[in-house]
Design a protein around this motif. Structure first.
Motif, PDB file in Angstrom:
ATOM      1  N   ILE A   1       0.842  -1.189   0.000  1.00 20.04           N
ATOM      2  CA  ILE A   1       0.000   0.000   0.000  1.00 20.04           C
ATOM      3  C   ILE A   1       0.882   1.246   0.000  1.00 20.04           C
ATOM      4  CG2 ILE A   1      -1.922  -1.126   1.190  1.00 20.04           C
ATOM      5  CD1 ILE A   1      -1.013   0.449   3.725  1.00 20.04           C
ATOM      6  N   PRO A   2       0.434   2.328  -0.619  1.00 20.90           N
ATOM      7  CA  PRO A   2       1.218   3.556  -0.614  1.00 20.90           C
ATOM      8  C   PRO A   2       1.330   4.132   0.798  1.00 20.90           C
ATOM      9  CG  PRO A   2      -0.426   3.610  -2.360  1.00 20.90           C
ATOM     10  CD  PRO A   2      -0.744   2.429  -1.490  1.00 20.90           C
ATOM     11  N   MET A   3       2.502   4.649   1.121  1.00 19.46           N
ATOM     12  CA  MET A   3       2.705   5.312   2.415  1.00 19.46           C
ATOM     13  C   MET A   3       3.987   6.136   2.383  1.00 19.46           C
ATOM     14  SD  MET A   3       3.850   2.288   5.000  1.00 19.46           S
ATOM     15  CE  MET A   3       5.571   2.077   5.374  1.00 19.46           C
TER      16      MET A   3
ATOM     17  N   GLU B   1       9.279   6.568   1.036  1.00 15.07           N
ATOM     18  CA  GLU B   1       8.046   6.644   0.260  1.00 15.07           C
ATOM     19  C   GLU B   1       7.853   5.286  -0.396  1.00 15.07           C
ATOM     20  OE1 GLU B   1       5.907   9.179  -3.274  1.00 15.07           O
ATOM     21  OE2 GLU B   1       8.089   8.987  -3.310  1.00 15.07           O
ATOM     22  N   VAL B   2       6.690   4.704  -0.178  1.00  9.37           N
ATOM     23  CA  VAL B   2       6.387   3.386  -0.709  1.00  9.37           C
ATOM     24  C   VAL B   2       5.163   3.488  -1.611  1.00  9.37           C
ATOM     25  CG1 VAL B   2       5.745   1.015  -0.111  1.00  9.37           C
ATOM     26  CG2 VAL B   2       7.316   2.287   1.366  1.00  9.37           C
ATOM     27  N   THR B   3       5.250   2.864  -2.773  1.00 12.29           N
ATOM     28  CA  THR B   3       4.119   2.714  -3.685  1.00 12.29           C
ATOM     29  C   THR B   3       3.999   1.222  -3.987  1.00 12.29           C
ATOM     30  OG1 THR B   3       5.358   2.871  -5.752  1.00 12.29           O
ATOM     31  CG2 THR B   3       4.672   4.969  -4.737  1.00 12.29           C
TER      32      THR B   3
ATOM     33  N   GLU C   1       4.779  -0.312  -6.529  1.00 12.77           N
ATOM     34  CA  GLU C   1       5.895  -0.750  -7.370  1.00 12.77           C
ATOM     35  C   GLU C   1       7.269  -0.398  -6.834  1.00 12.77           C
ATOM     36  OE1 GLU C   1       3.680   1.721  -8.622  1.00 12.77           O
ATOM     37  OE2 GLU C   1       2.229   0.213  -9.223  1.00 12.77           O
ATOM     38  N   ARG C   2       7.367   0.525  -5.884  1.00 18.53           N
ATOM     39  CA  ARG C   2       8.657   1.123  -5.563  1.00 18.53           C
ATOM     40  C   ARG C   2       8.767   1.448  -4.074  1.00 18.53           C
ATOM     41  NH1 ARG C   2      12.595   3.813  -7.493  1.00 18.53           N
ATOM     42  NH2 ARG C   2      12.074   3.378  -9.648  1.00 18.53           N
ATOM     43  N   CYS C   3      10.021   1.436  -3.574  1.00 17.35           N
ATOM     44  CA  CYS C   3      10.355   1.924  -2.237  1.00 17.35           C
ATOM     45  C   CYS C   3      11.556   2.849  -2.399  1.00 17.35           C
ATOM     46  CB  CYS C   3      10.714   0.762  -1.303  1.00 17.35           C
ATOM     47  SG  CYS C   3      11.308   1.299   0.317  1.00 17.35           S
ATOM     48  N   THR C   4      11.353   4.114  -2.041  1.00 20.92           N
ATOM     49  CA  THR C   4      12.436   5.092  -2.116  1.00 20.92           C
ATOM     50  C   THR C   4      12.729   5.587  -0.705  1.00 20.92           C
ATOM     51  OG1 THR C   4      11.718   5.807  -4.303  1.00 20.92           O
ATOM     52  CG2 THR C   4      13.182   7.300  -3.086  1.00 20.92           C
ATOM     53  N   VAL C   5      13.986   5.502  -0.298  1.00 22.68           N
ATOM     54  CA  VAL C   5      14.406   6.020   0.999  1.00 22.68           C
ATOM     55  C   VAL C   5      15.290   7.229   0.751  1.00 22.68           C
ATOM     56  CG1 VAL C   5      15.688   5.563   3.127  1.00 22.68           C
ATOM     57  CG2 VAL C   5      14.244   3.767   2.123  1.00 22.68           C
ATOM     58  N   LEU C   6      14.877   8.353   1.319  1.00 23.00           N
ATOM     59  CA  LEU C   6      15.669   9.582   1.298  1.00 23.00           C
ATOM     60  C   LEU C   6      16.372   9.656   2.645  1.00 23.00           C
ATOM     61  CD1 LEU C   6      12.840  11.860  -0.126  1.00 23.00           C
ATOM     62  CD2 LEU C   6      14.652  10.703  -1.403  1.00 23.00           C
ATOM     63  N   ALA C   7      17.662   9.368   2.653  1.00 21.74           N
ATOM     64  CA  ALA C   7      18.414   9.243   3.897  1.00 21.74           C
ATOM     65  C   ALA C   7      19.308  10.452   4.132  1.00 21.74           C
ATOM     66  CB  ALA C   7      19.263   7.980   3.877  1.00 21.74           C
ATOM     67  N   GLU C   8      19.423  10.828   5.387  1.00 20.83           N
ATOM     68  CA  GLU C   8      20.335  11.902   5.765  1.00 20.83           C
ATOM     69  C   GLU C   8      21.775  11.476   5.497  1.00 20.83           C
ATOM     70  OE1 GLU C   8      19.276  12.581   9.845  1.00 20.83           O
ATOM     71  OE2 GLU C   8      17.190  12.930   9.283  1.00 20.83           O
ATOM     72  N   GLU C   9      22.060  10.221   5.825  1.00 22.60           N
ATOM     73  CA  GLU C   9      23.347   9.617   5.494  1.00 22.60           C
ATOM     74  C   GLU C   9      23.163   8.109   5.484  1.00 22.60           C
ATOM     75  OE1 GLU C   9      26.362   9.459   8.868  1.00 22.60           O
ATOM     76  OE2 GLU C   9      25.139  11.161   9.506  1.00 22.60           O
ATOM     77  N   ALA C  10      23.916   7.444   4.638  1.00 23.66           N
ATOM     78  CA  ALA C  10      23.827   5.992   4.510  1.00 23.66           C
ATOM     79  C   ALA C  10      25.076   5.474   3.821  1.00 23.66           C
ATOM     80  CB  ALA C  10      22.592   5.607   3.698  1.00 23.66           C
TER      81      ALA C  10
END
Length: 137
Positions: free
Chosen positions: A39-41, A70-72, A74-83
């Motif tokens: 599910i989107p979140m 951000e999850v859809t 089809e996709r999971c995008t993580v915007l990280a401060e540092e990684a």
């Protein structure tokens, strides 16, 4: 079998883009797994480790200091401060980070600076705890 597209993005660059069977993210309210059709979140990410799974096993781990996911379907995008890849981080590096953050708390005089330094200590300790947990795996 369907895959979920995963991107781990830092302020200065994209660290990784790949497709995985499942992505496990350290969410602020607990770890959550992302499969195709999720599910989107949008949620916050706490300091911890992101795991990528393929063919029933973990194929990559990335340590993150926090951010947003951000999850859809089809996709999971993580915007990280540092990684960075978990294997690139040592216990000694994280121990030094904890010491530096603790010294910053001691040196801080302004309330805002002290609060920022205390937050840095919390993040450093959480990263240290996460790295120690995965060190034996």
């Amino acid at each position: 079998m369907a895959k979920v597209a995963f991107s781990l993005v830092l302020p200065e660059r994209e660290l990784v883009t790949t497709d995985s069977d499942m992505v496990v993210v350290p969410g602020s309210e607990g770890d959550f797994g992302v499969l195709p059709g999720h599910i989107p979140m949008i949620t916050t990410v706490r300091p911890g480790v992101i795991e990528l799974h393929d063919d029933g096993k973990v194929t990559a781990r990335y340590i993150v200091a926090g951010g947003f996911a951000e999850v859809t379907p089809e996709r999971c995008t993580v915007l990280a401060e540092e990684a960075q890849p978990l294997g690139d981080v040592t216990a000694d590096q994280l121990a030094a980070r904890v010491r530096q953050a603790e010294e910053a708390v001691e040196d801080a005089t302004a309330p805002a600076a002290k609060a920022n330094a205390e937050q840095a200590v919390t993040v450093a300790r959480e990263l240290q705890r996460a790295q120690a947990y995965y060190a034996g795996r």
